[in-house]
Scaffold this motif. Structure first.
Motif, PDB file in Angstrom:
ATOM      1  N   ARG A 262       0.811  -1.217   0.000  1.00  0.00           N
ATOM      2  CA  ARG A 262       0.000   0.000   0.000  1.00  0.00           C
ATOM      3  C   ARG A 262       0.853   1.280   0.000  1.00  0.00           C
TER       4      ARG A 262
ATOM      5  N   ARG B 131      -1.728   9.975  10.013  1.00  0.00           N
ATOM      6  CA  ARG B 131      -2.765   9.401  10.869  1.00  0.00           C
ATOM      7  C   ARG B 131      -3.959   8.915  10.050  1.00  0.00           C
ATOM      8  N   ARG B 132      -4.382   9.718   9.097  1.00  0.00           N
ATOM      9  CA  ARG B 132      -5.546   9.361   8.280  1.00  0.00           C
ATOM     10  C   ARG B 132      -5.243   8.161   7.394  1.00  0.00           C
ATOM     11  N   ALA B 133      -4.057   8.138   6.783  1.00  0.00           N
ATOM     12  CA  ALA B 133      -3.701   7.028   5.907  1.00  0.00           C
ATOM     13  C   ALA B 133      -3.624   5.724   6.687  1.00  0.00           C
TER      14      ALA B 133
ATOM     15  N   SER C  38      -5.278   4.990   9.434  1.00  0.00           N
ATOM     16  CA  SER C  38      -6.645   4.603   9.784  1.00  0.00           C
ATOM     17  C   SER C  38      -7.370   3.990   8.590  1.00  0.00           C
ATOM     18  N   ASP C  39      -7.200   4.598   7.411  1.00  0.00           N
ATOM     19  CA  ASP C  39      -7.835   4.064   6.204  1.00  0.00           C
ATOM     20  C   ASP C  39      -7.286   2.688   5.859  1.00  0.00           C
ATOM     21  N   PHE C  40      -5.990   2.491   6.070  1.00  0.00           N
ATOM     22  CA  PHE C  40      -5.373   1.195   5.799  1.00  0.00           C
ATOM     23  C   PHE C  40      -5.991   0.118   6.689  1.00  0.00           C
TER      24      PHE C  40
ATOM     25  N   ARG D 262      -9.028   0.217   8.139  1.00  0.00           N
ATOM     26  CA  ARG D 262     -10.454   0.018   7.856  1.00  0.00           C
ATOM     27  C   ARG D 262     -10.711  -0.603   6.494  1.00  0.00           C
ATOM     28  N   HIS D 263      -9.951  -0.187   5.486  1.00  0.00           N
ATOM     29  CA  HIS D 263     -10.272  -0.593   4.118  1.00  0.00           C
ATOM     30  C   HIS D 263      -9.416  -1.737   3.580  1.00  0.00           C
TER      31      HIS D 263
ATOM     32  N   ARG E  61      -9.145  -4.674   7.694  1.00  0.00           N
ATOM     33  CA  ARG E  61     -10.455  -5.040   8.237  1.00  0.00           C
ATOM     34  C   ARG E  61     -11.249  -5.926   7.286  1.00  0.00           C
ATOM     35  N   GLN E  62     -10.942  -5.842   6.000  1.00  0.00           N
ATOM     36  CA  GLN E  62     -11.714  -6.585   5.011  1.00  0.00           C
ATOM     37  C   GLN E  62     -11.383  -8.075   4.993  1.00  0.00           C
TER      38      GLN E  62
ATOM     39  N   GLN F 189      -4.018   3.139  17.440  1.00  0.00           N
ATOM     40  CA  GLN F 189      -4.786   2.453  16.400  1.00  0.00           C
ATOM     41  C   GLN F 189      -5.031   1.030  16.891  1.00  0.00           C
TER      42      GLN F 189
END
Length: 442
Positions: free
Chosen positions: A176, A185-187, A189-191, A193-194, A197-198, A236
């Motif tokens: 990624r 921080r946002r990247a 978190s997105d990593f 969740r998306h 987490r999948q 996280q």
């Protein structure tokens, strides 16, 4: 780069695993034609670099980073300050060309009719992200995200399984991100969740987050990252949601075959492991039942080797199971000859302790399975049982209670009287014929 070389039969080989998102063969592997480790490391370096470029090329979406790495290397190796500045100016021009390639037309205006600001133009450019990445890699001292990962691993005296977990976590992250600067921080978190987490359970995700968090802090402590850069992985974590509970499942044929193939490579060191796994594969027996199996529990007939399990984990465990697979039956006969009433698998635990004989085997198989995948619902010593039941049920002509008897399972809410009044040899033989070794190795 000690993880890029392997020793086989006294000679060193260069080796590099190929990420799962790249189709084709699973790894690069080439002899270095030397028995000297230091020389092997030197010879492996250009090979591994070339292989990594091939992987990036196969992915088809990292050409910007590949080019930027070349520029960064030229800048870092240039000793003349004036020439170094000229190279930096050339990189700046290249960044401008990349983002302008996808920039909106010069006469584009915003909703109020005003000319676009530079920030707005960049946000509408389809190539600004590539340009920004190019500049960060080429112009800054930003390291690649896994550049010091092996050094970090070497600083930690952990088990083989934990090291394998760390490397798998880094492979996921590397797919990624290219450089730490991309992970804010946002990247992060997105990593989580998306991506994570999948496909992973919360416990597996949190293990990966521990890897990232510790590695980031180590890079800060070693001076590879700025002191004032916040660790994006701090705080996280993932809490289980309703429905997150992972249920164990049967092996797929590919997974089962891969596990047996892995154990087959270790037969010189652990001669019983493959035979034990194969027996579990065709009977669904528990590892404890196999570990305590004695020669006296075996009965050899023309049709099968009948195994008597006098007791076990549950009341339903007491049963008779036929082995019709010729390969597995032959292994049982080999081990039964000349052993009197001793254990069939005497090398299962090395030291051959009577209590907990299966513990060492469980650990070895867990390590072998971990190298294949870390899907939490796959547990080697249970997934064989679920696979056996699944194969019997697929046949469609054998009752479920026969499948339950075959693996020694009692379903909730049902008494033993329904199907434990006594084994039915013809039906058990039919069931045994359906529980084959994995097709890839049959």
């Amino acid at each position: 780069m000690p993880n890029y070389i392997e020793k086989r039969a006294r000679r060193w080989y260069a080796a590099l695993d190929i990420p799962k998102d790249v189709h084709g063969k699973r790894r690069f592997f080439q002899s270095l034609q030397t028995e000297n480790e230091s020389k092997a490391l030197r010879l492996a370096a250009p090979l591994v670099a070339h292989w990594k470029q091939e992987i990036d090329h196969w992915r088809g979406d990292d050409e910007t980073v590949i080019e930027a790495r070349v520029w960064r290397k030229l800048i870092h190796e240039e000793r003349d300050p004036a020439q170094r500045e000229l190279l930096r100016d050339a990189v700046v021009d290249r960044v401008d060309k990349i983002w302008q390639r996808g920039a909106p037309p010069p006469d584009t205006r915003d909703e109020e009719g005003d000319p676009l600001t530079m920030k707005e133009a960049k946000s509408q450019s389809t190539t600004w992200a590539d340009a920004d990445k190019f500049g960060k890699v080429a112009l800054t001292d930003s390291i690649e995200i896994d550049e010091h990962f092996e050094e970090w691993l070497a600083d930690h005296d952990v088990s083989e399984k934990t090291t394998s977990d760390h490397r798998r976590a880094m492979r996921d992250l590397k797919e990624r991100f290219d450089i730490p600067d991309e992970v804010d921080r946002r990247a992060a978190s997105d990593f989580v969740r998306h991506v994570l987490r999948q496909r992973l359970a919360p416990a597996s995700i949190n293990r990966r987050l521990t890897t990232y968090r510790c590695y980031w802090q180590w890079m800060v402590d070693r001076g590879y990252l700025p002191d004032n850069q916040r660790n994006p992985w701090e705080r996280q974590s993932v809490k289980p949601r309703e429905g997150d509970e992972q249920k164990r499942r049967a092996f797929t044929e590919e997974e089962a075959g891969a596990l047996l193939a892995s154990l087959a490579k270790q037969t010189h060191k652990y001669p019983d492991d493959l035979a034990i796994a194969e027996l579990m594969a065709v009977t669904g027996m528990r590892v404890g039942e196999v570990a305590s199996l004695t020669v006296d529990d075996l009965e050899f007939t023309d049709e099968a080797v009948w195994i008597t399990i006098p007791e076990g984990k549950t009341e339903a465990a007491a049963r008779s199971v036929p082995v019709v697979n010729k390969t597995v039956a032959s292994r049982l006969k080999e081990r039964a000859q000349g052993r009197g009433e001793g254990y069939v698998f005497q090398a299962i635990n090395g030291a051959s302790k009577e209590n907990g004989r299966e513990s060492a085997y469980k650990k070895r198989v867990a390590r072998a399975l971990d190298k294949i995948n870390d899907v939490p619902e796959i547990v080697a010593n249970h997934s064989w049982r679920y696979r056996a039941v699944k194969l019997i049920e697929i046949g469609g002509d054998i009752e479920r209670h026969i499948a339950d008897y075959f693996v020694g399972h009692k379903q909730q809410g049902q008494g033993l009287g329904r199907y434990y009044t006594g084994p039915n040899p013809p039906k058990l033989l039919r069931a045994a014929r359906k529980v084959t070794l994995p097709k890839v190795l049959s």
